[in-house]
Design an enzyme around this catalytic site. Sequence first.
Site, PDB file in Angstrom:
ATOM      1  N   GLY A 235      60.715  18.983  61.655  1.00 46.22           N
ATOM      2  CA  GLY A 235      62.150  18.740  61.513  1.00 46.22           C
ATOM      3  C   GLY A 235      62.458  17.858  60.317  1.00 46.22           C
ATOM      4  O   GLY A 235      61.576  17.536  59.506  1.00 46.22           O
ATOM      5  N   PHE A 236      63.697  17.450  60.234  1.00 48.83           N
ATOM      6  CA  PHE A 236      64.170  16.658  59.101  1.00 48.83           C
ATOM      7  C   PHE A 236      63.400  15.325  58.997  1.00 48.83           C
ATOM      8  O   PHE A 236      62.630  15.108  58.046  1.00 48.83           O
ATOM      9  CB  PHE A 236      65.687  16.465  59.283  1.00 48.83           C
ATOM     10  CG  PHE A 236      66.290  15.325  58.534  1.00 48.83           C
ATOM     11  CD1 PHE A 236      66.027  15.124  57.183  1.00 48.83           C
ATOM     12  CD2 PHE A 236      67.148  14.436  59.192  1.00 48.83           C
ATOM     13  CE1 PHE A 236      66.600  14.065  56.490  1.00 48.83           C
ATOM     14  CE2 PHE A 236      67.729  13.379  58.505  1.00 48.83           C
ATOM     15  CZ  PHE A 236      67.438  13.191  57.158  1.00 48.83           C
TER      16      PHE A 236
ATOM     17  N   ASP B 149      55.452  21.293  66.991  1.00 50.64           N
ATOM     18  CA  ASP B 149      56.860  21.674  66.885  1.00 50.64           C
ATOM     19  C   ASP B 149      57.039  23.083  67.449  1.00 50.64           C
ATOM     20  O   ASP B 149      56.133  23.915  67.369  1.00 50.64           O
ATOM     21  CB  ASP B 149      57.283  21.652  65.409  1.00 50.64           C
ATOM     22  CG  ASP B 149      58.763  21.373  65.249  1.00 50.64           C
ATOM     23  OD1 ASP B 149      59.111  20.332  64.677  1.00 50.64           O
ATOM     24  OD2 ASP B 149      59.579  22.201  65.705  1.00 50.64           O
TER      25      ASP B 149
ATOM     26  N   THR C  43      63.749  18.803  77.263  1.00 51.09           N
ATOM     27  CA  THR C  43      62.953  18.292  76.144  1.00 51.09           C
ATOM     28  C   THR C  43      62.870  16.770  76.239  1.00 51.09           C
ATOM     29  O   THR C  43      61.805  16.168  76.071  1.00 51.09           O
ATOM     30  CB  THR C  43      63.600  18.707  74.808  1.00 51.09           C
ATOM     31  OG1 THR C  43      63.526  20.124  74.699  1.00 51.09           O
ATOM     32  CG2 THR C  43      62.897  18.073  73.620  1.00 51.09           C
TER      33      THR C  43
ATOM     34  N   TYR D  59      72.198  15.464  75.564  1.00 49.65           N
ATOM     35  CA  TYR D  59      71.488  14.730  74.515  1.00 49.65           C
ATOM     36  C   TYR D  59      71.473  13.232  74.811  1.00 49.65           C
ATOM     37  O   TYR D  59      70.404  12.624  74.935  1.00 49.65           O
ATOM     38  CB  TYR D  59      72.163  15.003  73.171  1.00 49.65           C
ATOM     39  CG  TYR D  59      71.492  14.340  71.988  1.00 49.65           C
ATOM     40  CD1 TYR D  59      70.264  14.792  71.527  1.00 49.65           C
ATOM     41  CD2 TYR D  59      72.094  13.278  71.327  1.00 49.65           C
ATOM     42  CE1 TYR D  59      69.650  14.193  70.427  1.00 49.65           C
ATOM     43  CE2 TYR D  59      71.489  12.679  70.233  1.00 49.65           C
ATOM     44  CZ  TYR D  59      70.269  13.140  69.785  1.00 49.65           C
ATOM     45  OH  TYR D  59      69.658  12.541  68.706  1.00 49.65           O
TER      46      TYR D  59
ATOM     47  N   ARG E 160      76.299  18.021  60.574  1.00 49.54           N
ATOM     48  CA  ARG E 160      76.391  16.579  60.349  1.00 49.54           C
ATOM     49  C   ARG E 160      77.314  16.330  59.166  1.00 49.54           C
ATOM     50  O   ARG E 160      77.399  17.138  58.241  1.00 49.54           O
ATOM     51  CB  ARG E 160      75.012  15.983  60.062  1.00 49.54           C
ATOM     52  CG  ARG E 160      74.050  16.303  61.179  1.00 49.54           C
ATOM     53  CD  ARG E 160      72.760  15.563  61.010  1.00 49.54           C
ATOM     54  NE  ARG E 160      71.674  16.325  61.620  1.00 49.54           N
ATOM     55  CZ  ARG E 160      70.515  15.807  61.976  1.00 49.54           C
ATOM     56  NH1 ARG E 160      70.268  14.531  61.785  1.00 49.54           N
ATOM     57  NH2 ARG E 160      69.587  16.560  62.505  1.00 49.54           N
TER      58      ARG E 160
HETATM   59  P1  NAD Z   1      65.639  17.863  63.733  1.00 50.24           P
HETATM   60  O1  NAD Z   1      66.431  18.790  64.604  1.00 50.24           O
HETATM   61  O2  NAD Z   1      65.609  18.128  62.289  1.00 50.24           O
HETATM   62  O3  NAD Z   1      64.169  17.749  64.258  1.00 50.24           O
HETATM   63  C1  NAD Z   1      63.801  17.922  65.591  1.00 50.24           C
HETATM   64  C2  NAD Z   1      62.494  18.677  65.610  1.00 50.24           C
HETATM   65  O4  NAD Z   1      62.072  18.795  66.958  1.00 50.24           O
HETATM   66  C3  NAD Z   1      62.625  20.089  65.060  1.00 50.24           C
HETATM   67  O5  NAD Z   1      61.564  20.355  64.199  1.00 50.24           O
HETATM   68  C4  NAD Z   1      62.581  20.975  66.294  1.00 50.24           C
HETATM   69  O6  NAD Z   1      62.093  22.255  66.032  1.00 50.24           O
HETATM   70  C5  NAD Z   1      61.694  20.163  67.180  1.00 50.24           C
HETATM   71  N1  NAD Z   1      61.921  20.412  68.618  1.00 50.24           N
HETATM   72  C6  NAD Z   1      63.094  20.412  69.290  1.00 50.24           C
HETATM   73  N2  NAD Z   1      62.874  20.636  70.594  1.00 50.24           N
HETATM   74  C7  NAD Z   1      61.530  20.787  70.729  1.00 50.24           C
HETATM   75  C8  NAD Z   1      60.690  21.058  71.853  1.00 50.24           C
HETATM   76  N3  NAD Z   1      61.187  21.210  73.087  1.00 50.24           N
HETATM   77  N4  NAD Z   1      59.353  21.146  71.644  1.00 50.24           N
HETATM   78  C9  NAD Z   1      58.839  20.990  70.391  1.00 50.24           C
HETATM   79  N5  NAD Z   1      59.585  20.737  69.308  1.00 50.24           N
HETATM   80  C10 NAD Z   1      60.913  20.644  69.482  1.00 50.24           C
HETATM   81  O7  NAD Z   1      66.200  16.403  64.025  1.00 50.24           O
HETATM   82  P2  NAD Z   1      65.911  15.039  63.264  1.00 50.24           P
HETATM   83  O8  NAD Z   1      67.179  14.605  62.647  1.00 50.24           O
HETATM   84  O9  NAD Z   1      64.697  15.120  62.459  1.00 50.24           O
HETATM   85  O10 NAD Z   1      65.686  14.117  64.503  1.00 50.24           O
HETATM   86  C11 NAD Z   1      64.398  13.730  64.922  1.00 50.24           C
HETATM   87  C12 NAD Z   1      64.522  12.810  66.107  1.00 50.24           C
HETATM   88  O11 NAD Z   1      65.303  11.670  65.763  1.00 50.24           O
HETATM   89  C13 NAD Z   1      65.212  13.465  67.275  1.00 50.24           C
HETATM   90  O12 NAD Z   1      64.553  13.097  68.470  1.00 50.24           O
HETATM   91  C14 NAD Z   1      66.595  12.885  67.254  1.00 50.24           C
HETATM   92  O13 NAD Z   1      67.152  12.824  68.544  1.00 50.24           O
HETATM   93  C15 NAD Z   1      66.371  11.516  66.661  1.00 50.24           C
HETATM   94  N6  NAD Z   1      67.579  11.031  65.993  1.00 50.24           N
HETATM   95  C16 NAD Z   1      67.962  11.532  64.785  1.00 50.24           C
HETATM   96  C17 NAD Z   1      69.126  11.065  64.185  1.00 50.24           C
HETATM   97  C18 NAD Z   1      69.565  11.555  62.850  1.00 50.24           C
HETATM   98  O14 NAD Z   1      70.574  11.059  62.345  1.00 50.24           O
HETATM   99  N7  NAD Z   1      68.885  12.470  62.253  1.00 50.24           N
HETATM  100  C19 NAD Z   1      69.897  10.103  64.832  1.00 50.24           C
HETATM  101  C20 NAD Z   1      69.486   9.642  66.077  1.00 50.24           C
HETATM  102  C21 NAD Z   1      68.305  10.099  66.641  1.00 50.24           C
END
Ligand code: NAD
Length: 708
Positions: free
Chosen positions: A380-381, A401, A465, A518, A559
């Site tokens: 992910g990101f 992932d 999840t 969430y 976003r």
């Molecule tokens: P993202 O959606 O880019 O990354 C999430 C990753 O998790 C993806 O690669 C997705 O394929 C994988 N994924 C989702 N469900 C899954 C499952 N059941 N099994 C295996 N893989 C799974 O999001 P992100 O922005 O990189 O966020 C990463 C973490 O940080 C998340 O847990 C998110 O809740 C947390 N977060 C992010 C932000 C933000 O601003 N980006 C803010 C608060 C919290």
Amino acid sequence: MKLVVLGLSLSSSWGNGHATTYRALLKSFAERGHEVLFLERDVPWYRDNRDCPKPDYCRLEFYRSLEQLHKWRPQIETADAVIVGSYVREGVEVGRFVQEHARGVTAFYDIDTPVTLAKLEREDFEYLSLDLIPHFDLYLSFTGGPTLDRIESQYGSPAARALYCSVDAEAYAPRHLPKKWDLSYLGTYSPDRQPTLEKLLIEPARRLPQLKFVVAGPQYPDAIDWPANVERIDHVPPDEHADFYAASRFTLNVTRADMIAAGWSPSVRLFEAAACATPVISDRWDGLDRLFEPGHEIYLADSSEDVVRLLQDIQSKDQVGNSARRRVLAEDSSQNRASQLERYLQEAAERRFRRASTNPRESRVKRETERVALVTGGAGFIGSHLCDRLIESGARVVCLDNFLTGRASNIAHLEEESRFELVDHDVIEDLPPRLRRTGFTHVYHLACAASPPHYQADPEHTMLTNVVGTSNLLRLAEESGARLLLTSTSEVYGDPEVHPQPEDYRGWVNCTGPRACYDEGKRAAETLAFDYRRSGRAEVRVARIFNTYGPRMRSDDGRVVSNVICQALAGEDITVYGDGSQTRSFCFVDDLVRGLMLLMDSQSADGMPVNLGNPTEMTVRELVSLVKEMTGSTSRVVKRPLPEDDPKRRKPNIARAKDLLGWQPEVELREGLQQTIRWFDEERRSKRAPWRGVAAPDAEVPLIQAAE
Ligand code: NAD
């Protein structure tokens, strides 16, 4: 093995059932070749009434005070297992002393579990306190069944196991004596048992004056109106119990009210009567049918009529008595119980060993020398940037992932890296066994779609999840001794009434709204993580991440930063929700990842969540102007109504991260935006990613379809 037991009494069976339990169990345990030391508090009542001052199967020693107990510290330290029993005087201090010094398995043996749990509920810590339970490797209990699950789930015991009382099959054997009574009962008077005794013995005696009954045991009030055909015996010494049962056609088992409520609590009298092959008539309680088969090994009675019917039936009931005896000999002899105890202690030792090889001190050394990190959501990101930094730091990285929102392109550049491995797996499924054997030192748990359009597309999966996935990962961390970092979110604060939000603000969250899968999911994940930590099962760190932006965000994730940039680059109308006066604070992904790694390695941030985000607030309107200026876009700004649950303000208080981690964001917004804009521009040109943005104000809003 060397076993030390600190129990209420072994020397005196006067006024307690503990001594007979310990005697039967420890004698058989010693016969299996083990060395037993029993430490008994020297108190007047038992001192004055010792009926076994020098057992020949174990060493029995007395101590007068906690200070004197220190004399036995070397034995406690070097024992393979140390058991502390219920009702030990100053039991909490004794338990603490044992937990502090014992190097082998530690266990609590509860000979009155319903009473103990009731005491804990009302905060009566006479001999056990809440904080001790998770640190005993084993909780051995006289009560089995669902109570054991409660001891594990509610009180945090790593393993609760039933270790019922047992019977000395030599002392309790059938004797062929003439029958003196049709129905007997052996037991001390107890007000809560009396109504059942009245119903199942006294009333049948009234209705069957031609039959003979007996009630043996002390303390029955004089006021009881015994029918003439009920004989009273005040005391039957233990060595005459077998004769007593042999002289009875049937014997009655009456259970204490708290034992009936808990179920699964057989009394020693029940086993003893059964071992004597005397058919038992019992009151009914949960779990009894697992110990004896009703109708074949025991009779259950709910009413006087049931008992009258049985007593009037002149057919021989020897078969039932003999079947019960066979069952008891096979399952409830003291030899069986001793072997069961041996097995439990061995299992606990193995669990302890597994943990020891992964236990804080050793894990820390391993963590410092050889990092093996699992990054869930690593495609992910944020996860993909984290994988980059970990590889740069020399770690071995396994990225797990399911590609729900992650993209192979985010990690494609790591493909050739020998220290990098990709596992395509969903965290809500059981983890591949191979991962269990990998020996992770760190688990960064990021798996979870973070943007509303994605996490709301399948809310159940999002919830699972967070809950099932986090539980699976915590178990993995427990098994491998890894430290787990959970990426939680500022969303746990909901629509906050406090600005900026410190970690101890408990939030204003809606558990029924579209975002609940969430934010409530993340709250539950935090709960699980802190429960694991509290019970010593895994080391955890919890990051509450605020809005983060940077390269590798998806253009379709709704976003605010990605929307505004994508719309500006495409020359489309830029959508602003409400009047754009709502504020956000944006943290660049490099800063965030640095914060996550510092938090993972921090000792001082143990046991508390830590906010990671950028406290510099700006309005959505200001962001739009800045992006327009930086992209040279001439897009129009169009306003749409604010979506449900959209927070008006969101700004972290990062005092804790500054204090404990020495962390704060360093990348200026302009610089971060520049890198992000460049990345989106390249993406747009290469057409690698889905392009047209979902128009939504930021990561915190429900799914809104993009306007074509
Ligand atoms: P993202 O959606 O880019 O990354 C999430 C990753 O998790 C993806 O690669 C997705 O394929 C994988 N994924 C989702 N469900 C899954 C499952 N059941 N099994 C295996 N893989 C799974 O999001 P992100 O922005 O990189 O966020 C990463 C973490 O940080 C998340 O847990 C998110 O809740 C947390 N977060 C992010 C932000 C933000 O601003 N980006 C803010 C608060 C919290």
